[in-house]
Write an enzyme that holds these catalytic residues in place. Structure first.
Site, short mmCIF file in Angstrom:
data_model
loop_
_atom_site.label_atom_id
_atom_site.label_comp_id
_atom_site.label_asym_id
_atom_site.label_seq_id
_atom_site.Cartn_x
_atom_site.Cartn_y
_atom_site.Cartn_z
N PRO A 108 46.69 16.07 40.46
CA PRO A 108 47.80 15.30 41.10
C PRO A 108 48.26 15.29 42.33
CG PRO A 108 48.44 17.38 39.81
CD PRO A 108 47.09 17.36 39.81
N GLU A 109 47.89 16.05 43.23
CA GLU A 109 48.28 16.20 44.49
C GLU A 109 48.75 15.21 45.20
OE1 GLU A 109 45.30 19.70 43.97
OE2 GLU A 109 45.52 17.60 43.23
#
Length: 173
Positions: A108-109
């Protein structure tokens, strides 16, 4: 199971100690509770505004991910729940990976304005450039069956069978 500096250092120390322990033949890594690892503890990022602090934290994270290639004992990861970001990197860093149905892997960066740089090299080796790009660019988690299809994990089992399966593999190794 968020990777703050204390947990990251603790994992690194524990993996090194297990590797040095002659009574240990194989390492099984799993998460406590219902999640494997949430990835970096984002609440800690506010304290990393100075370059030196950010560099030290990045170095610690890199050392944790690199230790898997340096230890001599095989590692089986038992992915018992969500493994996100650096947690997904840890889940894939083992030699064998067993994943529970219902668990998810993801990066999810991008949603936090972060590049998944530290885990990217291993991810590309595991799944190829295009699949790795899709995973880190879109930031969408995948389920256990998709992880198996991509070759990210070796086996998918029911939650109740996860640890017994990981231990059975470790025993064989």
């Amino acid at each position: 199971n968020a990777l703050n500096s204390e947990l990251t250092q603790g994992l690194l120390d524990a993996l090194r100690a297990a590797d040095a322990d002659e009574s240990v033949g194989c390492i099984v890594l799993t998460g406590a509770g219902s999640g494997f690892c949430a990835g970096a503890d984002l609440s800690e990022f506010k304290d990393l505004q100075q370059a030196v602090a950010a560099e030290n934290r990045a170095e610690l994270t890199m050392q944790l991910h690199l230790v898997f290639s340096k230890i001599s004992k095989p590692v089986v990861t038992a992915i018992n729940g969500h493994a996100m970001g650096g947690g997904a990197g840890l889940a894939l860093a083992g030699d064998l990976a067993v994943m529970a149905e219902g668990a998810k892997l993801g990066y999810p960066e991008p949603k936090h304005g972060i590049v998944a740089a530290i885990v990217m090299a291993n991810l590309v080796r595991q799944v190829g450039r295009k699949a790795a790009f899709e995973l880190v660019a879109l930031g969408e988690p995948i389920d256990a069956q998709r992880a198996l299809q991509l070759g990210m994990v070796n086996r998918v089992v029911e939650q109740k069978d996860l640890v017994p399966e990981a231990l059975a593999l470790a025993q064989k190794l």
